[in-house]
Motif scaffolding. Structure first.
Motif, PDB file in Angstrom:
ATOM      1  N   PHE A  57       2.048  -4.448 -11.133  1.00  0.00           N
ATOM      2  CA  PHE A  57       0.982  -3.496 -11.462  1.00  0.00           C
ATOM      3  C   PHE A  57       0.861  -2.484 -10.325  1.00  0.00           C
ATOM      4  O   PHE A  57       1.035  -2.831  -9.154  1.00  0.00           O
ATOM      5  CB  PHE A  57      -0.364  -4.203 -11.620  1.00  0.00           C
ATOM      6  CG  PHE A  57      -0.438  -5.148 -12.786  1.00  0.00           C
ATOM      7  CD1 PHE A  57      -0.803  -4.694 -14.046  1.00  0.00           C
ATOM      8  CD2 PHE A  57      -0.149  -6.495 -12.624  1.00  0.00           C
ATOM      9  CE1 PHE A  57      -0.877  -5.562 -15.121  1.00  0.00           C
ATOM     10  CE2 PHE A  57      -0.218  -7.377 -13.683  1.00  0.00           C
ATOM     11  CZ  PHE A  57      -0.584  -6.906 -14.942  1.00  0.00           C
ATOM     12  N   LEU A  58       0.535  -1.257 -10.669  1.00  0.00           N
ATOM     13  CA  LEU A  58       0.276  -0.223  -9.679  1.00  0.00           C
ATOM     14  C   LEU A  58      -0.985   0.526 -10.079  1.00  0.00           C
ATOM     15  O   LEU A  58      -1.080   1.029 -11.207  1.00  0.00           O
ATOM     16  CB  LEU A  58       1.437   0.756  -9.583  1.00  0.00           C
ATOM     17  CG  LEU A  58       1.271   1.816  -8.488  1.00  0.00           C
ATOM     18  CD1 LEU A  58       1.788   1.255  -7.166  1.00  0.00           C
ATOM     19  CD2 LEU A  58       2.006   3.092  -8.827  1.00  0.00           C
ATOM     20  N   GLY A  59      -1.962   0.586  -9.179  1.00  0.00           N
ATOM     21  CA  GLY A  59      -3.171   1.364  -9.409  1.00  0.00           C
ATOM     22  C   GLY A  59      -3.312   2.408  -8.333  1.00  0.00           C
ATOM     23  O   GLY A  59      -3.028   2.146  -7.153  1.00  0.00           O
ATOM     24  N   SER A  60      -3.720   3.614  -8.700  1.00  0.00           N
ATOM     25  CA  SER A  60      -3.843   4.681  -7.710  1.00  0.00           C
ATOM     26  C   SER A  60      -5.021   5.593  -8.038  1.00  0.00           C
ATOM     27  O   SER A  60      -5.492   5.654  -9.181  1.00  0.00           O
ATOM     28  CB  SER A  60      -2.559   5.517  -7.636  1.00  0.00           C
ATOM     29  OG  SER A  60      -2.422   6.357  -8.774  1.00  0.00           O
ATOM     30  N   VAL A  61      -5.483   6.290  -7.005  1.00  0.00           N
ATOM     31  CA  VAL A  61      -6.479   7.345  -7.163  1.00  0.00           C
ATOM     32  C   VAL A  61      -5.967   8.573  -6.433  1.00  0.00           C
ATOM     33  O   VAL A  61      -5.509   8.495  -5.288  1.00  0.00           O
ATOM     34  CB  VAL A  61      -7.858   6.915  -6.625  1.00  0.00           C
ATOM     35  CG1 VAL A  61      -7.770   6.456  -5.182  1.00  0.00           C
ATOM     36  CG2 VAL A  61      -8.870   8.054  -6.773  1.00  0.00           C
ATOM     37  N   GLU A  62      -5.972   9.690  -7.107  1.00  0.00           N
ATOM     38  CA  GLU A  62      -5.541  10.960  -6.539  1.00  0.00           C
ATOM     39  C   GLU A  62      -6.770  11.829  -6.301  1.00  0.00           C
ATOM     40  O   GLU A  62      -7.514  12.144  -7.232  1.00  0.00           O
ATOM     41  CB  GLU A  62      -4.571  11.666  -7.487  1.00  0.00           C
ATOM     42  CG  GLU A  62      -4.041  12.980  -6.958  1.00  0.00           C
ATOM     43  CD  GLU A  62      -3.068  13.624  -7.930  1.00  0.00           C
ATOM     44  OE1 GLU A  62      -3.078  14.863  -8.012  1.00  0.00           O
ATOM     45  OE2 GLU A  62      -2.335  12.884  -8.603  1.00  0.00           O
ATOM     46  N   ALA A 116       0.845  -1.196   0.000  1.00  0.00           N
ATOM     47  CA  ALA A 116       0.000   0.000   0.000  1.00  0.00           C
ATOM     48  C   ALA A 116       0.877   1.240   0.000  1.00  0.00           C
ATOM     49  O   ALA A 116       1.990   1.235   0.544  1.00  0.00           O
ATOM     50  CB  ALA A 116      -0.916   0.009   1.213  1.00  0.00           C
ATOM     51  N   GLN A 117       0.359   2.306  -0.605  1.00  0.00           N
ATOM     52  CA  GLN A 117       1.109   3.553  -0.672  1.00  0.00           C
ATOM     53  C   GLN A 117       0.202   4.733  -0.364  1.00  0.00           C
ATOM     54  O   GLN A 117      -0.969   4.765  -0.757  1.00  0.00           O
ATOM     55  CB  GLN A 117       1.733   3.731  -2.058  1.00  0.00           C
ATOM     56  CG  GLN A 117       2.683   2.617  -2.451  1.00  0.00           C
ATOM     57  CD  GLN A 117       3.392   2.882  -3.756  1.00  0.00           C
ATOM     58  OE1 GLN A 117       3.091   3.843  -4.469  1.00  0.00           O
ATOM     59  NE2 GLN A 117       4.348   2.029  -4.098  1.00  0.00           N
ATOM     60  N   LEU A 118       0.764   5.701   0.354  1.00  0.00           N
ATOM     61  CA  LEU A 118       0.071   6.943   0.682  1.00  0.00           C
ATOM     62  C   LEU A 118       1.008   8.095   0.374  1.00  0.00           C
ATOM     63  O   LEU A 118       2.168   8.092   0.802  1.00  0.00           O
ATOM     64  CB  LEU A 118      -0.316   6.966   2.161  1.00  0.00           C
ATOM     65  CG  LEU A 118      -0.828   8.308   2.711  1.00  0.00           C
ATOM     66  CD1 LEU A 118      -2.171   8.667   2.059  1.00  0.00           C
ATOM     67  CD2 LEU A 118      -0.962   8.246   4.229  1.00  0.00           C
ATOM     68  N   ASP A 160      -2.719  17.444  -3.557  1.00  0.00           N
ATOM     69  CA  ASP A 160      -3.719  16.396  -3.357  1.00  0.00           C
ATOM     70  C   ASP A 160      -3.112  15.151  -2.711  1.00  0.00           C
ATOM     71  O   ASP A 160      -1.904  14.927  -2.738  1.00  0.00           O
ATOM     72  CB  ASP A 160      -4.358  16.011  -4.693  1.00  0.00           C
ATOM     73  CG  ASP A 160      -5.131  17.154  -5.312  1.00  0.00           C
ATOM     74  OD1 ASP A 160      -5.668  17.988  -4.562  1.00  0.00           O
ATOM     75  OD2 ASP A 160      -5.179  17.222  -6.561  1.00  0.00           O
ATOM     76  N   THR A 161      -3.995  14.297  -2.148  1.00  0.00           N
ATOM     77  CA  THR A 161      -3.600  13.035  -1.537  1.00  0.00           C
ATOM     78  C   THR A 161      -3.859  11.889  -2.498  1.00  0.00           C
ATOM     79  O   THR A 161      -4.872  11.873  -3.201  1.00  0.00           O
ATOM     80  CB  THR A 161      -4.395  12.789  -0.244  1.00  0.00           C
ATOM     81  OG1 THR A 161      -4.106  13.842   0.685  1.00  0.00           O
ATOM     82  CG2 THR A 161      -4.022  11.452   0.393  1.00  0.00           C
ATOM     83  N   THR A 162      -2.929  10.926  -2.533  1.00  0.00           N
ATOM     84  CA  THR A 162      -3.069   9.773  -3.407  1.00  0.00           C
ATOM     85  C   THR A 162      -2.982   8.496  -2.593  1.00  0.00           C
ATOM     86  O   THR A 162      -2.157   8.370  -1.690  1.00  0.00           O
ATOM     87  CB  THR A 162      -1.971   9.768  -4.477  1.00  0.00           C
ATOM     88  OG1 THR A 162      -1.940  11.030  -5.139  1.00  0.00           O
ATOM     89  CG2 THR A 162      -2.188   8.668  -5.495  1.00  0.00           C
ATOM     90  N   LEU A 163      -3.847   7.533  -2.925  1.00  0.00           N
ATOM     91  CA  LEU A 163      -3.800   6.189  -2.369  1.00  0.00           C
ATOM     92  C   LEU A 163      -3.508   5.222  -3.502  1.00  0.00           C
ATOM     93  O   LEU A 163      -4.083   5.347  -4.585  1.00  0.00           O
ATOM     94  CB  LEU A 163      -5.123   5.823  -1.691  1.00  0.00           C
ATOM     95  CG  LEU A 163      -5.508   6.616  -0.454  1.00  0.00           C
ATOM     96  CD1 LEU A 163      -6.890   6.188   0.032  1.00  0.00           C
ATOM     97  CD2 LEU A 163      -4.477   6.441   0.654  1.00  0.00           C
TER      98      LEU A 163
END
Length: 261
Positions: free
Chosen positions: A135-140, A89-91, A115-118
């Motif tokens: 694979f890497l998926g994120s939402v900002e 997990a990444q923050l 902005d914050t990204t997860l």
């Protein structure tokens, strides 16, 4: 905010997913970091391990058209946490941003938190494997200060593949798609890294960037990561437009710290 790639870089995804983060690494660089460059290491941290990766800062320069030029200074921050198995997990966020826009009759500054990204990373291979992929998926989100935040959420999906050619050399490929409202951007990049000595790794990268329904361009970059200790890395990178419609310049410095076992 004119360019969203800076915040995307907080999750080590990027226009040119670079090789310092791939399996080629200096001696005792056991954890591996997503800095420098724009891309991610195709290896996850062990369960409970943590890294903190901090920009000091990142500077970008863009041509907005109509004679307008925008420069941005970003203190991009990323926290990575191993979840166990092939997941991480990444923050991330950018605690401080400064944007300077100039043009005909225009000279403005904007400041604030970004902005914050997860993000969630999936990478099933060990760091010493000949081939690694992930694979890497994120939402900002749009929770930053009004003057510097995005107008819409940004969604990102990246795929990174690396080949350990020898003890000191690695080759990687990176594909990425971002979507922001009705806009989007796709990237295909190739990179090569080389261990310079027991504590230093260098890289070069070449990326083709295409904006949905508009323009495409080519960027090239280079940089170095210096492993001060097993737990601390200092890095620097440079990227520039070489053709078409792309970001004019990117210059970054940063430090990464491993808090695992």
């Amino acid at each position: 905010m004119a360019v969203t790639t800076v915040n995307a870089a907080l999750f080590a995804t990027a226009l040119a997913g670079v090789a310092v983060a791939c399996p080629v690494r200096a001696e005792d660089n056991n954890p591996g970091y997503d800095r420098p460059g724009l891309g991610f290491t195709a290896v996850v941290l062990n369960a409970g391990d943590v890294t903190i990766e901090q920009g000091l800062p990142t500077w970008t320069r863009d041509n907005l058209g109509g004679g307008q030029i925008q420069s941005q200074y970003t203190t991009d921050s990323l926290v990575r946490v191993g979840l166990g198995g092939p997941f991480e997990a990444q923050l991330g966020t950018s605690p401080f941003n400064a944007i300077h826009t100039t043009g005909p009759g225009l000279d403005t500054w904007s400041h604030g938190r970004g902005d914050t990204t997860l993000a969630l990373k999936f990478a099933p291979n060990k760091a010493d494997a000949t081939w690694t992929w992930g694979f890497l998926g994120s939402v900002e989100f749009t929770d930053g200060d009004r003057q510097v935040r995005n107008d819409h959420r940004q969604y990102l999906l990246g795929v990174d593949v690396n080949w350990q050619v020898g003890d000191n050399d690695g080759i990687g490929a990176y594909v990425e798609q971002t979507t922001t409202g009705s806009d989007g951007q796709s990237t295909f990049a190739l990179n090569e890294s080389h261990v310079l000595n027991k504590s230093m790794v260098g890289y070069v990268e070449l990326a083709q960037v295409h904006e949905r329904g508009e323009h495409s361009g080519t960027e090239a970059g280079t940089g170095v990561a210096w492993q001060l200790t097993r737990r601390v890395q200092i890095d620097g990178g440079l990227r520039a437009r070489i053709a078409g419609h792309a970001q004019l310049w990117m210059v970054s410095m940063g430090v990464s710290v491993f808090l695992g076992h």
